[in-house]
Design a protein around this motif. Sequence first.
Motif, short mmCIF file in Angstrom:
data_model
loop_
_atom_site.label_atom_id
_atom_site.label_comp_id
_atom_site.label_asym_id
_atom_site.label_seq_id
_atom_site.Cartn_x
_atom_site.Cartn_y
_atom_site.Cartn_z
N PRO A 333 8.87 -15.05 2.85
CA PRO A 333 9.24 -16.02 1.81
C PRO A 333 8.42 -15.88 0.53
N PHE A 334 7.13 -15.61 0.66
CA PHE A 334 6.30 -15.43 -0.54
C PHE A 334 6.72 -14.18 -1.31
N MET A 335 6.99 -13.10 -0.60
CA MET A 335 7.43 -11.88 -1.27
C MET A 335 8.75 -12.10 -1.99
N LEU A 336 9.67 -12.81 -1.33
CA LEU A 336 10.97 -13.07 -1.94
C LEU A 336 10.82 -13.93 -3.20
N LEU A 337 9.92 -14.92 -3.16
CA LEU A 337 9.70 -15.74 -4.35
C LEU A 337 9.16 -14.91 -5.51
N TYR A 338 8.29 -13.95 -5.20
CA TYR A 338 7.76 -13.07 -6.25
C TYR A 338 8.89 -12.27 -6.90
N PHE A 339 9.84 -11.81 -6.09
CA PHE A 339 10.99 -11.10 -6.66
C PHE A 339 11.82 -12.05 -7.54
N ALA A 340 11.90 -13.32 -7.14
CA ALA A 340 12.67 -14.29 -7.93
C ALA A 340 12.05 -14.50 -9.31
N PHE A 341 10.73 -14.31 -9.44
CA PHE A 341 10.10 -14.43 -10.75
C PHE A 341 10.65 -13.39 -11.72
N MET A 342 11.04 -12.23 -11.21
CA MET A 342 11.66 -11.23 -12.07
C MET A 342 13.05 -11.68 -12.48
N GLY A 343 13.85 -12.11 -11.51
CA GLY A 343 15.18 -12.62 -11.80
C GLY A 343 16.17 -11.56 -12.23
N GLY A 344 17.19 -12.00 -12.99
CA GLY A 344 18.23 -11.10 -13.44
C GLY A 344 17.90 -10.45 -14.77
N CYS A 345 18.86 -9.70 -15.30
CA CYS A 345 18.68 -9.03 -16.58
C CYS A 345 18.86 -10.03 -17.73
N ALA A 346 18.34 -9.68 -18.90
CA ALA A 346 18.58 -10.50 -20.09
C ALA A 346 20.08 -10.54 -20.36
N GLY A 347 20.59 -11.70 -20.80
CA GLY A 347 22.01 -11.81 -21.09
C GLY A 347 22.88 -11.94 -19.86
N SER A 348 22.26 -12.26 -18.71
CA SER A 348 23.03 -12.50 -17.48
C SER A 348 22.93 -13.98 -17.13
N THR A 349 23.59 -14.37 -16.04
CA THR A 349 23.49 -15.76 -15.60
C THR A 349 22.26 -15.98 -14.72
N GLY A 350 21.48 -14.94 -14.46
CA GLY A 350 20.30 -15.06 -13.61
C GLY A 350 19.16 -15.79 -14.29
N GLY A 351 18.25 -16.32 -13.47
CA GLY A 351 17.07 -17.00 -14.00
C GLY A 351 15.87 -16.08 -13.98
N GLY A 352 14.68 -16.67 -13.89
CA GLY A 352 13.46 -15.89 -13.84
C GLY A 352 12.98 -15.42 -15.20
#
Length: 482
Positions: A333-352
Amino acid sequence: MHFTVISRILGILLMLFSLTLIPPVLVSLWFHDHNQVSFLIAFIITFAAGMVAWFPVHNVKQDLRTRDGFLVTALFWTVLGLFGSLPFMFSNGLNLSFTNAVFESLSGLTTTGATVITGLDTLPKSILYYRQQLQWLGGIGIIVIAVAILPMLGIGGMQLYRAETPGPVKDSKLTPRITETAKALFLIYLSLTVVCALSYWFAGMSLFDAICHAYATVAIGGFSTHDASMGFFQSETIHAICVFFMVVSGINFALHFYSWQDRRISNYFRDPEFQFYISAILVGCVLTIFLLYHYDVFNFTDSVGHGIFQLVSILTTTGFTTTDFSAWPSILPFMLLYFAFMGGCAGSTGGGIKVIRILLIFKQGIREIHRLIHPSAVIPIKVGSTSVSDRVVDAVWGFFSVYVFAYFMMFLVLVGTGLDVITAFFAVGACINNLGPGLGEVATHYGDMNETAKWVLCFAMLLGRLEVFTLLVLFSPMFWRR
């Protein structure tokens, strides 16, 4: 500050938003869930409020200045989030407080996917549809503002992205006019949604579930019509379709536009941000599968299925689940949260933080190591074959610093309200990254949290969705000076 112009724009937005309350009325009538009155009352209030804000200043023709644009952008989600809460407060059987209703509404519009509602399988179909529709509307709002509006203000995803990145999305505009740009983006967004819904339907979902989950998938929102989320559908085909569309929706929509316009898929593979994004997904999937199998959580086949789905869902900040990942060994779970900090690309619907910023931070770190070895060397940072100016790198570091500082300040506030450390850490991380699910008390829902914590998390959702500075600039005294 041109408050008359701001009032006019917000009035129009509210009146347009009120029209989106009509489809849930039709859904309520179709499924006979007796909830149409709630939506009609919300429609009347929202439309009337928009008319009151718009009519006195509807003849004003002043131009929108940069500071006005900041305020309009911040109010876009704030005001719509408040009025979007009305159906939740008026709905039969929900009995949500004002705080919970606003939390649910903002979570939908910011495509966070954190929920205070349980028992989704027994909720009226109109409410289930409305939650998904909020995310879909928030998703297209994010794209249009990031790609068409924020560049006018000199900030935000696409302007920063063009400054940082070479390749097919380097041009100043997708189309000559902003209205045409917004239209082009909307058509791409709508097309992806339709194809996603049809894919889900053909794979075995009911038509209602297919439409609702297509809304949430393309918007990278994560709301579901079932408590078990995507785990409700025991279908590898449905999960694979979901993974594909989550990955696609996490890509810059300007890149989709150029690839569609040129009819060349090679545009994707020439883009450095896309290359880094796909590489991160592949590395994350391998690590997740390995750890799941190593810790005997699943057999190898299930490790592959659940590992890929959960990594893609959390990295793209969608938040769908196929299993209770909070029960996995804590490293995961901690590793997955770290990946979520990166998120999606600029100009996408992703966060992070966005992929392009992480890429530049990584390259800056490598450059600093090289400078230790060769102090006098001039070492440019390159993305692809183009050098990135130090001004852009400084801006990225400034963004990252404020993002992390805001994260830990809100984390401390949540701990101060009485939450345990794990819950507070994951709740703030899930909301500021517009992710949704966390650990501790927020592993399944946010309904049991105290009201102070919920308002802090509402602020975190807005902060993450507006990319920090767009919201924080409103708290600067200089912003309000003439």
